[in-house]
Enzyme design. Structure first.
Site, PDB file in Angstrom:
ATOM      1  N   LYS A 114       0.817  -1.219   0.000  1.00 22.71           N
ATOM      2  CA  LYS A 114       0.000   0.000   0.000  1.00 22.71           C
ATOM      3  C   LYS A 114       0.849   1.267   0.000  1.00 22.71           C
ATOM      4  O   LYS A 114       0.461   2.282  -0.568  1.00 22.71           O
ATOM      5  CB  LYS A 114      -0.944   0.018   1.213  1.00 22.71           C
ATOM      6  N   LYS A 198      -4.754  -8.929  -6.742  1.00 28.30           N
ATOM      7  CA  LYS A 198      -5.966  -9.057  -5.933  1.00 28.30           C
ATOM      8  C   LYS A 198      -7.072  -8.117  -6.448  1.00 28.30           C
ATOM      9  O   LYS A 198      -6.776  -6.990  -6.836  1.00 28.30           O
ATOM     10  CB  LYS A 198      -5.581  -8.675  -4.497  1.00 28.30           C
ATOM     11  N   LYS A 201     -10.570  -2.417  -4.097  1.00 24.07           N
ATOM     12  CA  LYS A 201     -11.372  -1.187  -4.222  1.00 24.07           C
ATOM     13  C   LYS A 201     -10.571  -0.080  -4.868  1.00 24.07           C
ATOM     14  O   LYS A 201     -11.117   0.830  -5.466  1.00 24.07           O
ATOM     15  CB  LYS A 201     -11.745  -0.654  -2.834  1.00 24.07           C
TER      16      LYS A 201
HETATM   17  P1  TYM Z   1     -10.766  -4.707   3.995  1.00 27.15           P
HETATM   18  O1  TYM Z   1     -11.749  -3.651   4.271  1.00 27.15           O
HETATM   19  O2  TYM Z   1      -9.651  -4.430   3.052  1.00 27.15           O
HETATM   20  O3  TYM Z   1     -11.509  -5.984   3.431  1.00 27.15           O
HETATM   21  C1  TYM Z   1     -12.649  -6.523   4.099  1.00 27.15           C
HETATM   22  C2  TYM Z   1     -12.606  -8.047   3.995  1.00 27.15           C
HETATM   23  O4  TYM Z   1     -12.612  -8.456   2.614  1.00 27.15           O
HETATM   24  C3  TYM Z   1     -11.533  -9.336   2.366  1.00 27.15           C
HETATM   25  N1  TYM Z   1     -11.046  -9.131   0.993  1.00 27.15           N
HETATM   26  C4  TYM Z   1     -10.878 -10.118   0.103  1.00 27.15           C
HETATM   27  N2  TYM Z   1     -11.084 -11.436   0.173  1.00 27.15           N
HETATM   28  C5  TYM Z   1     -10.830 -12.174  -0.931  1.00 27.15           C
HETATM   29  N3  TYM Z   1     -10.385 -11.639  -2.098  1.00 27.15           N
HETATM   30  C6  TYM Z   1     -10.171 -10.316  -2.226  1.00 27.15           C
HETATM   31  N4  TYM Z   1      -9.765  -9.794  -3.375  1.00 27.15           N
HETATM   32  C7  TYM Z   1     -10.414  -9.487  -1.089  1.00 27.15           C
HETATM   33  N5  TYM Z   1     -10.308  -8.142  -0.862  1.00 27.15           N
HETATM   34  C8  TYM Z   1     -10.700  -7.946   0.415  1.00 27.15           C
HETATM   35  C9  TYM Z   1     -10.479  -8.971   3.403  1.00 27.15           C
HETATM   36  O5  TYM Z   1      -9.606 -10.047   3.629  1.00 27.15           O
HETATM   37  C10 TYM Z   1     -11.330  -8.648   4.608  1.00 27.15           C
HETATM   38  O6  TYM Z   1     -11.667  -9.820   5.316  1.00 27.15           O
HETATM   39  N6  TYM Z   1      -7.862  -4.676   8.072  1.00 27.15           N
HETATM   40  C11 TYM Z   1      -9.073  -5.174   7.522  1.00 27.15           C
HETATM   41  C12 TYM Z   1     -10.297  -4.775   8.301  1.00 27.15           C
HETATM   42  C13 TYM Z   1     -10.228  -5.033   9.763  1.00 27.15           C
HETATM   43  C14 TYM Z   1     -10.430  -6.277  10.419  1.00 27.15           C
HETATM   44  C15 TYM Z   1     -10.315  -5.991  11.804  1.00 27.15           C
HETATM   45  C16 TYM Z   1     -10.698  -7.560   9.969  1.00 27.15           C
HETATM   46  C17 TYM Z   1      -9.997  -4.100  10.714  1.00 27.15           C
HETATM   47  N7  TYM Z   1     -10.066  -4.675  11.968  1.00 27.15           N
HETATM   48  C18 TYM Z   1     -10.451  -7.001  12.742  1.00 27.15           C
HETATM   49  C19 TYM Z   1     -10.820  -8.566  10.921  1.00 27.15           C
HETATM   50  C20 TYM Z   1     -10.703  -8.283  12.277  1.00 27.15           C
HETATM   51  C21 TYM Z   1      -9.253  -4.612   6.107  1.00 27.15           C
HETATM   52  O7  TYM Z   1      -8.703  -3.611   5.776  1.00 27.15           O
HETATM   53  O8  TYM Z   1     -10.170  -5.298   5.349  1.00 27.15           O
END
Ligand code: TYM
Length: 333
Positions: A114, A198, A201
């Site tokens: 990132k 991947k 967004k």
């Molecule tokens: P975030 O917002 O980037 O993504 C949310 C969830 O979607 C999953 N994800 C994917 N899974 C499969 N293929 C993809 N291309 C893909 N893109 C996104 C992510 O793995 C995630 O599960 N740091 C985390 C959010 C967070 C969190 C937490 C998660 C903050 N605190 C505590 C679990 C527990 C994040 O930025 O996810």
């Protein structure tokens, strides 16, 4: 015994098929098991690790709640809230940042991706973001954390932080060591334009992802334009591994239908991609369109969405305040 589930999603707009198949679909299944206690957090503090437009952020918080509900999460059965309202998250993140080691954080591959080439310009928040994530999870004694494959390393870090805190302060089992729940197959949905990247967004081209707010025409068009290779459909696992775009599309089909990979390979082996793409579009439209319509409907009812967040806040705040009080005692404040 039931599980204590915690997971979070960033309200940064454009929630997509990767978020759905990697995370939200599993949230729904876990929420439907009455033995589980589920908490789903809209992680707005995480969102601001990169610049956000304040008005858009406000809308995206509501849209994330709408997406949870439209996908099938029942707010009566799960706690849905936004992270910034429960002050204990920021506070615990600070305290845990004194437990986490810089060496551990420096190994996080997501930060490297990132931050890109110019790491000096990345925010300190972007660097320490996995510590906030650990705080989220640990405040609720969560036992299981459903996430996509890209969050695996952050969960390992969370386990290390919990373990070190318990050891340093000689408080056995104070923090529960959480287990990741990551799908065995296709836990990382790839871009429709490049099977080695991947689905995300932040990717500039909207054609690279299926958004959960896309309509039928958009979905059909994106699948039609999705990158493939000139050969006919693969027939073996070995073949799949060499052809990332084909693997991704077949993976999406398999995740949506529950159809086993063997069966899929048999059915489509040697055929044209166009036949398969037509089938895939149909399956996607059937699943995503009702969600997309429901999100749009729910977004008209801001009072309903805000009420979910305030109800969720009250419940989450009780648990988190109690835990942070104990953390204060342990640390010696
Ligand atoms: P975030 O917002 O980037 O993504 C949310 C969830 O979607 C999953 N994800 C994917 N899974 C499969 N293929 C993809 N291309 C893909 N893109 C996104 C992510 O793995 C995630 O599960 N740091 C985390 C959010 C967070 C969190 C937490 C998660 C903050 N605190 C505590 C679990 C527990 C994040 O930025 O996810």
């Amino acid at each position: 015994m039931g599980k204590k589930i915690f997971s979070g999603v960033q309200p940064t707009g454009n929630l997509h098929l990767g978020n759905y198949l990697g995370a939200i679909k599993n949230f729904v299944d876990l929420n439907n098991d009455k033995d589980n206690e589920c908490i789903f957090c809209v992680v707005d503090l995480h969102a601001i690790t990169v610049k956000q437009n304040p008005n858009e952020l406000k809308n995206n918080i509501r849209e994330t709640v709408a997406t949870f509900v439209a996908s099938g999460i029942n707010p009566e059965k799960s706690i849905i809230f936004n992270q910034s309202k429960v002050r204990a998250h920021s506070e615990a993140a600070w305290i845990l940042s004194c437990t986490a080691r810089t060496g551990w954080l420096s190994r996080m591959t997501q930060f490297k991706e990132k931050a890109g080439k110019d790491k000096e310009k990345a925010s300190v928040g972007l660097y320490s973001y996995p510590v906030l994530m650990a705080a989220d999870i640990l405040l609720y004694d969560s036992t299981h954390v459903p996430v996509g494959d890209d969050q695996k390393q952050h969960l390992e870090l969370c386990r290390d932080i919990a373990q070190k805190f318990n050891n340093d302060f000689e408080v056995d089992n104070f923090f529960t060591i959480p287990e990741p729940l990551i799908q065995k197959e296709f836990s990382r949905i790839m871009s429709l334009k490049d099977g080695t990247k991947k689905m995300s967004k932040s990717e500039l081209s909207d054609l690279s992802r299926i958004n959960l707010t896309d309509d039928a025409d958009q979905i059909i068009n994106k699948i039609k334009k999705a990158k493939t290779d000139p050969q006919p459909m693969p027939s073996t696992y070995e073949d799949l591994d060499k052809r990332p775009e084909a693997k991704n599309l077949i993976g999406i089909y398999s995740s949506l239908t529950g159809m086993k990979l063997d069966k899929l390979l048999n059915e489509f082996s040697g055929k044209n991609f166009s036949d398969f793409k037509e089938n895939l579009s149909q399956v996607l439209v059937e699943r995503i369109l009702p969600i997309s319509k429901e999100i749009k409907k729910l977004l008209n009812d801001k009072i309903f969405l805000d009420k979910i967040l305030t109800d969720g806040f009250e419940k989450a705040d009780k648990v988190a305040s109690n835990k942070i009080k104990k953390i204060h005692e342990i640390v010696g404040f």
